[in-house]
Design an enzyme around this catalytic site. Structure first.
Site, PDB file in Angstrom:
ATOM      1  CE  LYS A  81     -20.608 -17.077   1.608  1.00 42.97           C
ATOM      2  NZ  LYS A  81     -19.861 -16.923   0.206  1.00 42.97           N
ATOM      3  CB  SER A 156     -19.920 -13.348  -1.012  1.00 40.95           C
ATOM      4  OG  SER A 156     -19.738 -15.029  -1.399  1.00 40.95           O
ATOM      5  CB  SER A 180     -17.186 -15.350  -2.802  1.00 42.20           C
ATOM      6  OG  SER A 180     -17.775 -14.600  -3.597  1.00 42.20           O
TER       7      SER A 180
END
Length: 547
Positions: A81, A156, A180
């Site tokens: 990420k 996210s 997330s």
């Protein structure tokens, strides 16, 4: 490239690599080919590190051929990420604010993965600063759900989930402040674990909320998550919240029996507290039958109403996020996407007393959780109250809306929490189950996840990703009420930047939600009731002076 390489799990690939039946170079080339073929439809990668990945795979192969196999992650291609710092490689958080940010060292978790021999394929799409939503006004497009590219992968950790579900990488690192990791795992049909707070280092990961931020993996299976956790869980003396529970074997017992485990079903979350789709509840009941059939003891469990966890999580995380971003919000607000900007600015309206009392209420919730877990080993409830929604639907609502996920409760509590796929809707979209446990019993949580994945047979079904991108227009955000004059005065009093009037109107409604959350937690408290404090006053904070 051989079709059998498209959807290997980490466990499968590791055994083939260990026995020299599969080359890390061959596997990495297969993943790079899949990225080239499918990622135009998914937008899961912000940056593909093809040359670097090939070099790492070649080095891993040379080591393994010499008999120096480091373990199950050696030669396995994964993604990160784009809030994980990577030495010499941009870490942007999908924001114009950080387009020039090139760290000089790896995050601790990235370093551990490199030391285990993992191959880094690239940086993965995220909601802006791990907060905003599937926004269309950022430097790159939002990631899409591989089960239906018109749908949201959730966030996210959106790119981490999309890439892993589509087989573009064998696993990925995400972060979890309010769900997330587990939300994207739910909507993309994955296993994703939020470990016990402090079990994985946060150092070198761009922060959002110091109290609630967690690092963790997303994988196709719970067993794969366990293999990654074996590498990732290590005490970090430079992370003030890092725990030191001693060695934990996450993968060694992942296939053990669940017979005799006490399973608590938090029914009021999905039957009373938040409206939940019928097929989600039906899939949960199937999972409970499987647990009972395997010898587990299943009974209902009662926690605090979900709204209390949501109120605490929202108050604390928004206040801390605003403190982190305050300077940038005031000096360069135009560099933020509209959705993240509103969600961050909400924090300016949270009073210090309400923040502290939110943390004090967190103490009560943790104490009640500790008492409850004397009667249960594991708690279960759905991760998401429904299936994946249209891409960008979240940006059409106020920043403090009813959450589609139940995951925030365990950011507040800090214990381990895993989301697995426990079935599919009539339309073929993944459904999800949330499995939680006592602090530092992450291995037990993964063990239950592994058992259910096999009993329910959900790991044989993969998404069919189109090779041709399907165009989608950004959603048209309906015009809402304009802000009141008093709210405009409040914004000026807080020295907040000027924003469009309609955006200010949405912000005002979000602030109303924040204030309602704060009001719900007010009331008399014991004089000496303290908030939880994660700070460890230990070396190197109090290192011996140099001589």
């Amino acid at each position: 490239m051989s079709a059998h390489l498209d959807f290997l799990t980490i466990a499968e690939a590791a055994e083939l690599i260990r026995t020299r039946k599969l080359s890390p170079v061959e596997l990495t080339e297969a993943k790079l080919k899949q990225i080239e073929t499918f990622d135009g439809s998914l937008n899961s990668f912000i940056l593909v590190l093809a040359d670097e990945a090939r070099a790492e795979a070649k080095a891993a192969e040379a080591e393994i051929m010499k008999g120096d196999w480091r373990g199950p992650m050696h030669g396995v291609p994964i993604g990160l990420k784009d809030i994980y710092n990577t030495a010499g490689v941009a870490t942007t958080a999908q924001s114009a604010v950080l387009q020039a940010h090139v760290p000089t060292e790896d995050a601790t978790t990235v370093r551990l993965l490199r030391e285990a021999g993992a191959v880094m394929l690239g940086k993965l799409t995220t909601y802006e600063f791990a907060l905003g939503g599937s926004s269309f006004d950022l430097p790159g497009p939002p990631a899409r759900n591989p089960w239906d590219t018109m749908l949201d992968p959730a966030g996210s950790s959106s790119g981490s989930a999309a890439a892993t579900a589509a087989g573009l990488c064998l696993g990925a690192m995400g972060s979890d402040t309010g769900g997330s990791i587990r939300g994207p795992a739910a909507w993309c049909g994955l296993a994703g674990i939020k470990p016990t707070y402090g079990l994985l280092s946060r150092r070198g990961i761009l922060p959002l909320s110091f109290s609630f931020d967690h690092a963790g993996p997303l994988c196709w299976t719970s067993e794969d998550c366990a293999l990654m956790m074996d590498v990732l869980a290590a005490h970090d003396p430079l992370d003030t919240a890092s725990a030191s529970p001693g060695p934990i074997d996450f993968s060694g017992g992942v296939k053990a029996s669940v017979r005799g485990l006490r399973i608590g079903v938090v029914r009021h979350f999905f039957e009373q507290d938040v409206q939940t789709q019928p097929d989600v509840i039906a899939a949960l009941e199937d999972a409970l039958k499987a647990l009972s059939g395997a010898g587990a003891i299943v009974a209902d469990a009662t926690m605090a109403p979900f709204a209390e966890y949501n109120a605490v999580g929202t108050l604390v995380s928004r206040a801390e996020a605003f403190a982190i971003h305050e300077h940038w919000l005031r000096s360069s607000p135009e560099k933020y996407g509209a959705y993240a900007r509103k969600r961050l600015m909400v924090g300016a309206f949270i009073d210090a007393a309400d923040y502290v009392n939110g943390m004090r209420h967190r103490t009560r919730l943790i104490q009640a959780y500790a008492e409850l877990m004397q009667s249960f080993d594991i708690l279960v409830f759905p991760t998401a109250r429904g299936v994946a929604e249209p891409l960008g639907a979240d940006s059409m609502s106020a920043p403090v809306a009813t959450t589609p996920f139940f995951s925030r409760a365990f950011n507040v509590l800090g214990g381990p929490a895993l989301s697995i796929c426990n079935g599919f809707s009539g339309a073929g979209l993944p459904l999800s189950l949330h499995i939680a446990g006592r602090p530092f019993e992450d291995a037990l949580v993964l063990q239950v996840g592994h058992m259910l994945e096999h009993a329910l047979g959900t790991r044989a079904r993969r998404p069919d990703v189109p090779t041709t991108p399907i165009a989608i227009s950004p959603p048209v955000v309906p015009k809402g009420a304009l802000p009141t004059n008093s709210f405009i005065s409040e914004m000026r009093a807080h020295n907040l930047p000027e924003i469009e009037m309609e955006e200010a109107g949405v912000l005002e409604r979000a602030v109303d939600g924040i204030r309602a959350a704060a009001a719900s937690l007010r009331g008399p408290r014991p004089y000496d009731e303290e908030p939880p404090n994660a700070l460890r006053l230990a070396p190197p904070v109090f290192a011996a002076p140099a001589r």
